[in-house]
Design a protein around this motif. Structure first.
Motif, PDB file in Angstrom:
ATOM      1  N   LEU A  40       0.840  -1.145  -0.086  1.00  0.00           N
ATOM      2  CA  LEU A  40      -0.025   0.032  -0.099  1.00  0.00           C
ATOM      3  C   LEU A  40       0.633   1.159   0.030  1.00  0.00           C
ATOM      4  O   LEU A  40       0.488   2.121  -0.650  1.00  0.00           O
ATOM      5  CB  LEU A  40      -1.002   0.051   1.180  1.00  0.00           C
ATOM      6  CG  LEU A  40      -2.003  -1.136   1.159  1.00  0.00           C
ATOM      7  CD1 LEU A  40      -2.818  -1.326   2.508  1.00  0.00           C
ATOM      8  CD2 LEU A  40      -3.007  -0.834   0.055  1.00  0.00           C
ATOM      9  N   VAL A  41       1.861   1.373   0.899  1.00  0.00           N
ATOM     10  CA  VAL A  41       2.855   2.235   0.731  1.00  0.00           C
ATOM     11  C   VAL A  41       3.683   2.521  -0.591  1.00  0.00           C
ATOM     12  O   VAL A  41       3.587   3.533  -1.226  1.00  0.00           O
ATOM     13  CB  VAL A  41       4.009   2.209   1.817  1.00  0.00           C
ATOM     14  CG1 VAL A  41       5.120   3.148   1.874  1.00  0.00           C
ATOM     15  CG2 VAL A  41       3.399   2.149   3.077  1.00  0.00           C
ATOM     16  N   GLY A  42       3.931   1.391  -1.197  1.00  0.00           N
ATOM     17  CA  GLY A  42       4.334   1.378  -2.613  1.00  0.00           C
ATOM     18  C   GLY A  42       3.367   1.986  -3.604  1.00  0.00           C
ATOM     19  O   GLY A  42       3.650   2.462  -4.640  1.00  0.00           O
ATOM     20  N   LEU A  43       2.306   1.587  -3.495  1.00  0.00           N
ATOM     21  CA  LEU A  43       1.123   2.069  -4.324  1.00  0.00           C
ATOM     22  C   LEU A  43       0.977   3.644  -3.887  1.00  0.00           C
ATOM     23  O   LEU A  43       0.661   4.263  -5.140  1.00  0.00           O
ATOM     24  CB  LEU A  43      -0.414   1.469  -4.053  1.00  0.00           C
ATOM     25  CG  LEU A  43      -1.378   1.867  -4.909  1.00  0.00           C
ATOM     26  CD1 LEU A  43      -1.379   1.802  -6.463  1.00  0.00           C
ATOM     27  CD2 LEU A  43      -2.737   1.470  -4.342  1.00  0.00           C
ATOM     28  N   GLN A  64       3.540  -0.531 -12.160  1.00  0.00           N
ATOM     29  CA  GLN A  64       3.396  -0.757 -10.894  1.00  0.00           C
ATOM     30  C   GLN A  64       1.757  -0.538 -10.442  1.00  0.00           C
ATOM     31  O   GLN A  64       1.295  -1.720  -9.693  1.00  0.00           O
ATOM     32  CB  GLN A  64       3.973   0.067  -9.990  1.00  0.00           C
ATOM     33  CG  GLN A  64       5.476  -0.289 -10.078  1.00  0.00           C
ATOM     34  CD  GLN A  64       6.554   0.900  -9.567  1.00  0.00           C
ATOM     35  OE1 GLN A  64       5.984   1.729  -9.086  1.00  0.00           O
ATOM     36  NE2 GLN A  64       7.753   0.413  -9.372  1.00  0.00           N
ATOM     37  N   ILE A  65       1.331   0.320 -10.786  1.00  0.00           N
ATOM     38  CA  ILE A  65      -0.376   0.457 -10.499  1.00  0.00           C
ATOM     39  C   ILE A  65      -1.118  -0.485 -11.150  1.00  0.00           C
ATOM     40  O   ILE A  65      -2.001  -0.854 -10.428  1.00  0.00           O
ATOM     41  CB  ILE A  65      -0.495   2.198 -10.930  1.00  0.00           C
ATOM     42  CG1 ILE A  65       0.110   3.063 -10.123  1.00  0.00           C
ATOM     43  CG2 ILE A  65      -2.123   2.230 -10.751  1.00  0.00           C
ATOM     44  CD1 ILE A  65       0.100   4.416 -10.643  1.00  0.00           C
ATOM     45  N   ALA A  66      -0.913  -0.773 -12.429  1.00  0.00           N
ATOM     46  CA  ALA A  66      -1.850  -1.987 -12.852  1.00  0.00           C
ATOM     47  C   ALA A  66      -1.379  -3.208 -12.455  1.00  0.00           C
ATOM     48  O   ALA A  66      -2.615  -4.084 -12.112  1.00  0.00           O
ATOM     49  CB  ALA A  66      -1.414  -2.064 -14.489  1.00  0.00           C
ATOM     50  N   LEU A  67      -0.389  -3.572 -11.812  1.00  0.00           N
ATOM     51  CA  LEU A  67      -0.042  -4.800 -11.211  1.00  0.00           C
ATOM     52  C   LEU A  67      -0.738  -4.733 -10.059  1.00  0.00           C
ATOM     53  O   LEU A  67      -1.336  -5.914  -9.741  1.00  0.00           O
ATOM     54  CB  LEU A  67       1.376  -4.779 -11.066  1.00  0.00           C
ATOM     55  CG  LEU A  67       1.863  -6.067 -10.087  1.00  0.00           C
ATOM     56  CD1 LEU A  67       1.709  -7.213 -11.056  1.00  0.00           C
ATOM     57  CD2 LEU A  67       3.434  -6.055 -10.097  1.00  0.00           C
TER      58      LEU A  67
END
Length: 129
Positions: A40-43, A64-67
């Motif tokens: 969630l932090v990475g998102l 990254q967002i799509a993954l």
């Protein structure tokens, strides 16, 4: 004639956004040990850096967002199936399904981590996502 007090209107440097993409991939890799909290932090990092990223870094941030969102919906579906199997396991019919869906959820988490490692390696080698 250029005025030093005016902002630059041209696009950013090619490497702009790369540090954020690296951080987001690293946080995604730590998804299993952190019980998906760092994902969630990475998102959030990906969404925050998306506007200023250019080139390959922008492609990685979009990937990254799509993954995240594809794995998010698969995880929700598997948790629903696990809950149904848990309830059905009380009548001894759902126990094999409970085990099956639990294993599938674990494999989805491992796949997400491996995909994140490959994304990080591609970013380090400056390959598009």
């Amino acid at each position: 004639m250029s005025d030093a007090s005016q902002p630059r209107l041209e696009s950013g440097h090619e490497a702009e956004g790369k540090p954020a993409a690296l951080v987001a991939w690293a946080l995604y890799i730590l998804s299993i040990p952190s019980a998906n909290i760092l994902v969630l932090v990475g998102l959030v990092v990906s969404y925050a850096a998306r506007g200023s990223a250019t080139g390959v870094a922008r492609q990685h941030i979009e990937a990254q967002i799509a993954l995240f969102w594809s794995v998010f919906w698969w995880t929700i579906a598997l948790w629903v199936l696990i809950a149904i199997s848990f309830v059905a396991s009380f009548i001894l019919v759902g126990l094999p399904f409970l085990i099956l869906f639990g294993v599938l959820w674990f494999l989805l988490s491992v796949w997400f981590t491996v995909k994140s490692i490959l994304g990080l390696l591609n970013l380090l080698s400056d390959k598009p996502a």
